[in-house]
Design a protein around this motif. Structure first.
Motif, PDB file in Angstrom:
ATOM      1  N   GLY A 124       0.811  -1.208   0.000  1.00 27.81           N
ATOM      2  CA  GLY A 124       0.000   0.000   0.000  1.00 27.81           C
ATOM      3  C   GLY A 124       0.845   1.259   0.000  1.00 27.81           C
ATOM      4  N   HIS A 370      -6.820   5.462   9.503  1.00 31.37           N
ATOM      5  CA  HIS A 370      -6.652   4.423   8.483  1.00 31.37           C
ATOM      6  C   HIS A 370      -7.757   3.379   8.605  1.00 31.37           C
ATOM      7  CE1 HIS A 370      -4.571   2.131   5.447  1.00 31.37           C
ATOM      8  NE2 HIS A 370      -4.560   1.068   6.214  1.00 31.37           N
ATOM      9  N   ASP A 371      -8.148   3.051   9.826  1.00 33.28           N
ATOM     10  CA  ASP A 371      -9.279   2.137  10.026  1.00 33.28           C
ATOM     11  C   ASP A 371     -10.559   2.742   9.455  1.00 33.28           C
ATOM     12  OD1 ASP A 371      -7.715   0.244  11.359  1.00 33.28           O
ATOM     13  OD2 ASP A 371      -8.027   1.223  13.297  1.00 33.28           O
ATOM     14  N   LEU A 374     -10.525   1.968   5.811  1.00 29.59           N
ATOM     15  CA  LEU A 374     -10.815   0.549   5.545  1.00 29.59           C
ATOM     16  C   LEU A 374     -12.304   0.256   5.744  1.00 29.59           C
ATOM     17  CD1 LEU A 374      -7.774  -1.287   7.188  1.00 29.59           C
ATOM     18  CD2 LEU A 374      -8.033  -0.452   4.852  1.00 29.59           C
ATOM     19  N   LEU A 409      -4.114   0.046  -1.143  1.00 32.48           N
ATOM     20  CA  LEU A 409      -4.164  -0.755   0.076  1.00 32.48           C
ATOM     21  C   LEU A 409      -3.126  -1.863   0.023  1.00 32.48           C
ATOM     22  CD1 LEU A 409      -7.982  -1.180   0.827  1.00 32.48           C
ATOM     23  CD2 LEU A 409      -6.428   0.673   1.490  1.00 32.48           C
ATOM     24  N   SER A 410      -2.535  -2.148   1.175  1.00 36.83           N
ATOM     25  CA  SER A 410      -1.593  -3.251   1.270  1.00 36.83           C
ATOM     26  C   SER A 410      -2.355  -4.571   1.297  1.00 36.83           C
ATOM     27  CB  SER A 410      -0.759  -3.122   2.543  1.00 36.83           C
ATOM     28  OG  SER A 410      -1.569  -3.354   3.687  1.00 36.83           O
ATOM     29  N   ASP A 412      -2.308  -6.745   3.684  1.00 33.71           N
ATOM     30  CA  ASP A 412      -2.928  -6.864   5.008  1.00 33.71           C
ATOM     31  C   ASP A 412      -4.231  -6.075   5.071  1.00 33.71           C
ATOM     32  OD1 ASP A 412      -0.857  -8.466   5.847  1.00 33.71           O
ATOM     33  OD2 ASP A 412       0.223  -6.867   6.895  1.00 33.71           O
ATOM     34  N   ASP A 413      -4.242  -4.887   4.469  1.00 31.24           N
ATOM     35  CA  ASP A 413      -5.458  -4.068   4.433  1.00 31.24           C
ATOM     36  C   ASP A 413      -6.574  -4.785   3.679  1.00 31.24           C
ATOM     37  OD1 ASP A 413      -4.258  -1.982   5.808  1.00 31.24           O
ATOM     38  OD2 ASP A 413      -3.703  -0.892   4.001  1.00 31.24           O
ATOM     39  N   ASP A 443      -5.353  -6.823  16.089  1.00 31.26           N
ATOM     40  CA  ASP A 443      -6.014  -6.727  14.792  1.00 31.26           C
ATOM     41  C   ASP A 443      -7.354  -7.456  14.786  1.00 31.26           C
ATOM     42  OD1 ASP A 443      -4.105  -5.114  13.669  1.00 31.26           O
ATOM     43  OD2 ASP A 443      -2.951  -6.755  12.803  1.00 31.26           O
TER      44      ASP A 443
END
Length: 519
Positions: A124, A370-371, A374, A409-410, A412-413, A443
Motif C-alpha cells: 500500500g 486508516h481504520d 478501511l 491498500l496493502s 494486510d489491508d 487486529d
C-alpha cells in the motif's frame, strides 16, 4: 514595520531519510519549510540486496555486513548535521526485503548495530509513493487529463500499472514481474551467444505479458504510456527522446542488442553504474518494451528525473500528506463495486452511515483514521458477492475482495476489508475462520469493532430504501442512542438491529436504542 503587520513565525525542520533499496542504500537530508522540501545532501552506496533475495531467498551475512557498514558511515555524517539542530532520522526499507526468509534477523541486526528501527514499505505504501510520483510527473503533461494514459512502473520485484481515464484512476494491477526478479531467475543460464540471452528473457516473462494484454484488452484507445522506473529512466537518453520525452520503442531493441554484446565491466563503464544496477538494465529494457508492444499505445514517454532522489522525496511528501490518496482509494473501490454490479445507492449510503457512526463514536472505539478508510472501503464492497449469488453473499464478497487488487491498500489491508465484508451479516468473527485466526489479538479486535459498526449501518439501510437520511450517535450510560433523521417510525430498523446489532452490544457493552426524528 506598520503596527498592523504581523511576522509569520515559520520553522525549518531538518529531516534525514535512510532508504535501503533493492540495489543501494541512500541517505537524503532535507529541510522542510512551509511544506516545501529542499534537498541539502544526497548520498548513495551499492548493496546487493535484490540479488540475495531473488537468487537465494535470504539476505547473506556479507550483505548484512555491507549494509551495517554503510549505515555506520551515514550515521557518522548525520552526527555532524545533528549538532546544533533538531534532526529527525527515519530508516525505511524496500518491500522486497519482506520476501527474504531471514527478514526479522536482518531488521534486528540493523537495530542492534545503529539503534534505528527500520520500517518496511508495504504494497500500500509503495502504491502511495508511485501515485505521488505519478502526480508530479503528470503536472508536466497537462493534456493527459483529457486522454487515456497508462503509467507503467517496472520495479525490482513487481510491475505496477495504473490506467488513468480523464485524469482519474480506473484500473490498477500489480504483477510479479520485476527487473531483479527476472534477472536473477535466468542469471545462471549459459547462453552461448547474444541473441539467446534476449530470447530466454522474453520467453521467461511471456506468461506475465500475456496476462497484462488480457487484463487491458478493454482499453480501445490508449493515447500514451509513461514508463517510470530507476533503470528505464537511467537509459532515457540512449532512446534519443523527442519532445516531452517521447521515444521510439524500437530503440529499446537496439540498446538491448548492443548491451548483450558487452561484458559486465564494459556495461559498468558505458552506463556509469555499479554491478547491481547493471545487472538490472537488460531485464528492464525487455520488460518495458514487451509491455509497450502488448498494449500498443499511440506514444511512449520516458520522463526525465533523478529516480533515486525523486523516489525518496516522494516518500517524504507521502509522509507529510498521508490523506492525499484516500479519495482515489474510495474512487477505485467504487469502480470495483461497479464491476460486480453492487447496488450503488445502497453501498454509498451505508458508507456514509458508517462514517457518521465512526466519527460520533471515536471516544468509544478508539480506532485510527486508516481504520476509518478501511471501513468505508468495506462498506462500498460488502455486497459485491451478490454477483455470484445472493445466498451466502458475504462469503462470496470475501472471496472476490481477496482475489482483487484494491489501489492504495496493502495486502494486510485487503484481508481486513475482506473479513469486514464477510462479517457484515449473521456470522460473528471467529477463530474458525483461518484469515481471522491468523491475526494478532489487536487486529482481531480492530476487525470486530469495525464489523460491529458496519453491521449497524447496514441494518439501518436493510431495505435498500434510503429511509434513514442520516444518523447521530450519542452515549447515555449503557445505552447508545441513534437519532435517525427523517424517520418517525423505527419499526423496520429495530427489526433489523435485533439480528445485526448483537455484535456491537457484545463488543462495546451497550444496548442500541433508536430515537425517531420528532421534528
Amino acid at each position: 514595520m506598520n503596527s498592523g503587520e504581523t511576522v509569520k513565525n515559520t520553522q525549518i525542520q531538518t529531516q534525514a531519510f535512510i532508504y535501503l533499496g533493492p540495489s543501494s542504500m541512500s541517505l537524503i537530508v532535507t529541510e522542510i519549510h512551509d511544506g516545501d522540501v529542499r534537498v541539502i545532501d544526497f548520498l548513495t552506496q551499492p548493496v546487493p540486496l535484490a540479488r540475495d533475495v531473488f537468487r537465494n531467498g535470504r539476505i547473506s551475512r556479507s550483505t548484512m555486513d555491507r549494509c551495517a557498514q554503510v549505515m555506520g558511515d551515514y550515521m557518522a555524517i548525520l552526527r555532524e548535521y545533528g549538532s546544533g539542530t533538531d534532526l529527525s532520522t527515519h530508516f525505511v526499507m524496500s518491500n522486497i526485503i519482506s520476501e527474504a526468509g531471514n527478514v526479522d534477523v536482518f531488521i534486528n541486526r540493523m537495530h542492534v548495530a545503529h539503534g534505528l528501527r527500520g520500517r518496511l514499505i508495504d504494497d500500500g505504501k509503495m502504491t502511495r509513493l508511485i501515485y505521488v510520483k505519478v502526480q508530479e510527473t503528470l503536472l508536466h503533461y497537462p493534456n493527459f487529463q483529457k486522454k487515456n494514459t497508462m503509467i507503467v512502473h517496472v520495479g525490482p520485484g513487481n510491475t505496477r500499472i495504473l490506467l488513468f481515464e480523464k485524469g482519474r484512476i480506473t484500473r490498477y494491477s500489480s504483477h510479479r514481474l520485476g527487473v531483479h526478479r527476472t534477472g536473477e531467475a535466468i542469471g545462471e543460464e549459459d547462453f552461448g551467444d547474444d541473441p539467446a540471452e534476449l530470447a530466454v528473457m522474453r520467453e521467461h516473462i511471456r506468461g506475465q505479458i500475456d496476462q497484462i494484454r488480457v487484463d487491458y484488452a478493454f482499453v480501445k484507445d490508449l493515447a500514451s504510456i509513461i514508463l517510470i522506473g530507476e533503470e528505464v529512466q537511467r537509459l532515457r537518453n540512449l532512446f534519443k527522446p523527442g519532445r516531452e520525452g517521447r521515444v521510439n520503442v524500437e530503440m529499446f531493441t537496439k540498446v538491448a542488442e548492443k548491451m548483450v554484446r558487452m561484458t559486465t565491466e564494459q556495461r559498468m563503464l558505458a552506463y556509469d553504474a555499479d554491478f547491481a544496477t547493471v545487472d538490472a538494465l537488460l531485464p528492464a529494457l525487455i520488460i518495458n518494451q514487451s509491455i509497450v508492444r502488448a498494449l500498443a499505445p499511440r506514444e511512449v514517454i520516458v520522463p526525465t528525473s533523478s529516480y533515486d532522489q525523486e523516489f525518496i522525496l516522494s516518500l517524504i511528501r507521502a509522509e507529510q500528506n498521508p490523506g492525499d490518496l484516500e479519495g482515489e482509494v474510495l474512487h477505485f473501490a467504487g469502480i470495483l463495486a461497479d464491476r460486480y454490479m453492487a447496488d450503488k445507492d445502497h453501498r454509498m449510503h451505508v458508507a456514509r452511515l458508517c462514517d457518521s457512526l465512526f466519527v460520533d463514536l471515536q471516544d468509544l472505539h478508539r480506532l485510527t483514521e486508516h481504520d476509518r478508510l478501511l471501513l468505508q472501503v468495506a462498506a462500498i464492497l460488502h455486497e459485491v458477492g451478490t454477483y455470484i449469488s445472493p445466498r451466502h453473499h458475504n462469503k462470496h464478497s470475501q472471496y472476490i475482495i481477496l482475489n482483487s487488487e484494491i489501489f492504495g491498500l496493502s495486502r494486510d489491508d485487503v484481508e481486513i476489508v475482506a473479513l469486514l465484508a464477510r462479517y457484515h451479516r449473521r456470522e460473528t468473527p471467529s477463530k474458525s475462520e483461518v484469515l481471522y485466526a491468523d491475526l494478532d489479538q489487536t487486529d482481531r479486535m480492530r476487525v470486530s469493532k469495525m464489523a460491529a459498526i458496519l453491521r449497524v449501518a447496514d441494518a439501518l439501510e436493510r431495505g435498500h430504501a434510503l429511509r434513514v437520511k442520516g444518523v447521530e450517535a450519542r452515549l447515555r450510560g449503557r445505552n447508545l442512542e441513534l437519532l435517525l433523521k427523517d424517520v418517525r417510525d423505527t419499526t423496520v430498523e429495530e427489526m433489523a438491529l435485533r439480528i445485526k446489532g448483537d455484535l456491537f452490544s457484545d463488543i462495546f457493552g451497550c444496548d442500541i436504542v433508536l430515537v425517531p426524528d420528532r421534528r
